[in-house]
Design an enzyme around this catalytic site. Structure first.
Site, short mmCIF file in Angstrom:
data_model
loop_
_atom_site.label_atom_id
_atom_site.label_comp_id
_atom_site.label_asym_id
_atom_site.label_seq_id
_atom_site.Cartn_x
_atom_site.Cartn_y
_atom_site.Cartn_z
N CYS B 88 0.81 -1.22 0.00
CA CYS B 88 0.00 0.00 0.00
C CYS B 88 0.85 1.27 0.00
CB CYS B 88 -0.97 0.00 1.18
SG CYS B 88 -2.23 -1.27 1.01
N CYS B 213 -14.35 -0.16 7.64
CA CYS B 213 -13.49 -0.61 6.54
C CYS B 213 -13.53 0.40 5.40
CB CYS B 213 -13.96 -1.96 6.02
SG CYS B 213 -14.20 -3.21 7.31
N HIS B 344 -9.47 3.89 -2.18
CA HIS B 344 -8.17 3.23 -2.04
C HIS B 344 -7.78 2.45 -3.29
CE1 HIS B 344 -4.69 1.45 -0.42
NE2 HIS B 344 -5.21 0.44 0.22
#
Lengths: 146, 400
Positions: B88, B213, B344
């Site tokens: 990430c 989340c 994301h």
């Protein structure tokens, strides 16, 4: 107790069949570092001289969760479908002086799990292969309070 | 003795695509959308670029291997393009390559691009599709939510926080991201939510519910960097410079040993300490004006506040509930909505964070503009709490 047609999920992970199964880790002959699963080289001192080392059967719950949804496959190799899936416990168990092991937990009720509780290694069914063999894997179960 | 990266490199242009479910666009369109904005902002021509770095995580599913996808999408003038991947932190790693090249004097102007296209690949998000080896068979079936949920269990136990209080603080984190995301026209999720809705959401991995989340999105973000001297020659007056770029990968100790308590990320503390030294920051809570952290899950943001040293150990719950990190608080965190709501797209995420710091410092953040920020920090945590790659970077006004 092991039954016929039970095969471990992978060779060399735990002693099987065995009434008191142990996880098979390794210990570095040079520095004593313990790893799980077995590693031919040592991550602490880089020595390429390790030996099989049977881990303690009992430890304490270090941290935990419940896996609340069916993980993606691949990589997940379990047999469940979204309809049959039931949340299962996952956590790390600290084996004193040895290593931490991440494993399935036989308990998934948050009310019955707590950090520091005593845990013991068990071998549990995981899936059935195409020949009808029961694939078994390792897990940790809470040790009943006496 | 190396003196670090501080003020050796300036960002002269940035761009970011709209994040979200971009069914009708491929990685090429996303990269072009980000690049058009950045090159117009920089006021240069494509031929002025000396080298480029491309950050892509899931190359198998989406964008492809190598530097070719970027070279071809933008028809770059055959300059070197290096593809990087570091979980990430991938987007931040693309930027680090470009920044280091400029600082080394190897090129005058460099491009860093991060992109991820997940939504029509048949596999939207983590965990990575793997090769079906031995390891996959015996892994206990934990997932990304499962791994970070264990951070929450450990945090509650270590600090003696009731799960009810921790859940409420985590809910505040997610509520805040939705409040901020609602003001961001490029964000994936722009709806406001209530604390009650977060607390009542379906459980994903105890104690993380659905709204704990982050989203999984398509998107691209990029930066054009050069030296402060060349930036001035190009007519730039308000310069944003790189103050620090640090990366700390795990080495396996946290996986194995009792040297770690499970309630924080060891690597984040190491990277943050090095970054503050590189940037010359003594008191991050006082000196930083905004922070973008890797809020893959609400608990990650909470714990990261302590890892970055802006909250004392065990004090993040109180700071969050006091509103310290709200947009109108003393130290706003995730002003753009964060991973939770901006989205994301893995390879783009690090550069998206820098984009927000850059806009805020230049006073271009529209409805969510803060009052005269000078110094901002970005943080990526790739992997799981006890096995990860952590980046901490700091950007600011040249005179900050």
């Amino acid at each position: 107790m092991a039954r016929p047609n039970q095969i471990p999920i992978a060779e060399g992970l735990f002693t099987w069949p065995d009434d008191n199964p142990r996880l098979i880790g390794s210990r570095c002959r040079a520095c004593g570092e313990v790893t799980f699963p077995h590693q031919p080289s040592c991550p602490a001192c880089c020595a390429e001289d390790t030996e099989d080392y049977l881990l303690a059967r009992k430890g304490t719950l270090w941290t935990w969760t419940t896996q609340g949804f069916l993980p993606k496959s691949p990589p997940y190799a379990g047999p469940e479908t979204p309809e049959t899936f039931r949340p299962y416990g996952v956590g790390y168990v600290e084996l004193p002086g040895e290593v931490r092991v991440e494993a399935r937990l036989t308990e998934s009720d948050p009310e019955k799990l707590g950090i520091g509780m005593a845990m013991e290694l068990v071998v549990v069914p995981f899936a059935t292969d195409s020949q009808g063999n029961e694939i078994v894997t390792f897990a940790f179960a809470p040790v009943p309070k006496t | 003795m190396a003196r670090g990266i501080k003020d050796k490199v300036a960002i002269i242009g940035m761009g970011c695509s709209r994040f979200g479910e971009r069914w009708n666009d491929g990685p090429e369109e996303l990269m072009i959308e980000a690049f058009d904005e950045a090159i117009a902002d920089a006021g240069i021509a494509k031929d002025d670029l000396g080298a480029a770095w491309l950050g892509v995580f899931f190359q198998e599913q989406s964008t492809g291997k190598s530097g070719l996808p970027l070279s071809q999408a933008l028809r770059l003038p055959n300059i070197p393009v290096t593809r990087v991947e570091n979980l990430c932190a991938t987007g931040t790693e693309a930027l680090r390559g470009a920044v280091y090249a400029v600082a080394a004097g190897a090129v005058d102007i460099a491009l860093a691009m991060g992109v991820e296209k997940l939504k029509d690949t048949g596999y939207s998000g983590l965990p990575e599709r793997t090769k079906g080896t031995f390891e996959d068979l015996w892994l206990p079936g934990s997932t990304a939510p499962g791994s970070f949920a264990q951070l929450a269990s450990a945090y509650a136990a270590k600090h003696g926080v009731s799960m009810e209080d921790l859940k409420r603080a985590m809910a505040h984190v997610s509520w805040k991201s939705h409040e901020n995301g609602a003001l961001n026209p490029k964000a994936h999720l722009r709806n406001r939510i209530t604390i009650e809705k977060v607390l009542e959401a379906p459980m994903i991995s105890y104690p993380l519910g659905l709204y704990d989340c982050c989203g999984v999105s398509d998107g691209a973000a990029c930066a054009i960097v050069t030296t402060p001297e060349i930036a001035r020659e190009l007519g730039k007056t308000d310069l944003v410079t790189v103050k620090a770029m640090q990366l700390a990968p795990s080495n396996g100790v946290e996986m194995s040993h009792a040297s770690w308590d499970g309630a924080h990320a060891m690597t984040a503390r190491i990277a943050a300490k090095r970054a503050y030294e590189e940037a010359g920051i003594r008191n991050p809570r006082e000196e930083l004006d905004l922070i973008e952290v890797h809020d893959c899950f609400s608990i990650t943001e909470l714990v990261t506040m302590e890892d970055l040293g802006v909250s004392g150990d065990g004090e993040a719950v109180r700071d969050i509930m006091d509103g310290v990190f709200d947009r109108d608080g003393a130290l706003p965190v995730q002003v753009d909505g964060g991973l939770k709501c901006f989205g994301h797209p893995i390879g783009a995420t690090g550069l998206r964070m820098v984009y927000e710091i850059y806009l805020q410092i230049l006073g271009r953040a529209g409805e969510r503009q803060l009052d005269n920020p000078r110094l901002g920090l970005t943080h990526n945590l790739g992997g799981i709490p006890n096995r990860n790659v952590c980046s901490v970077s700091i950007f600011g006004r040249y005179d900050a």
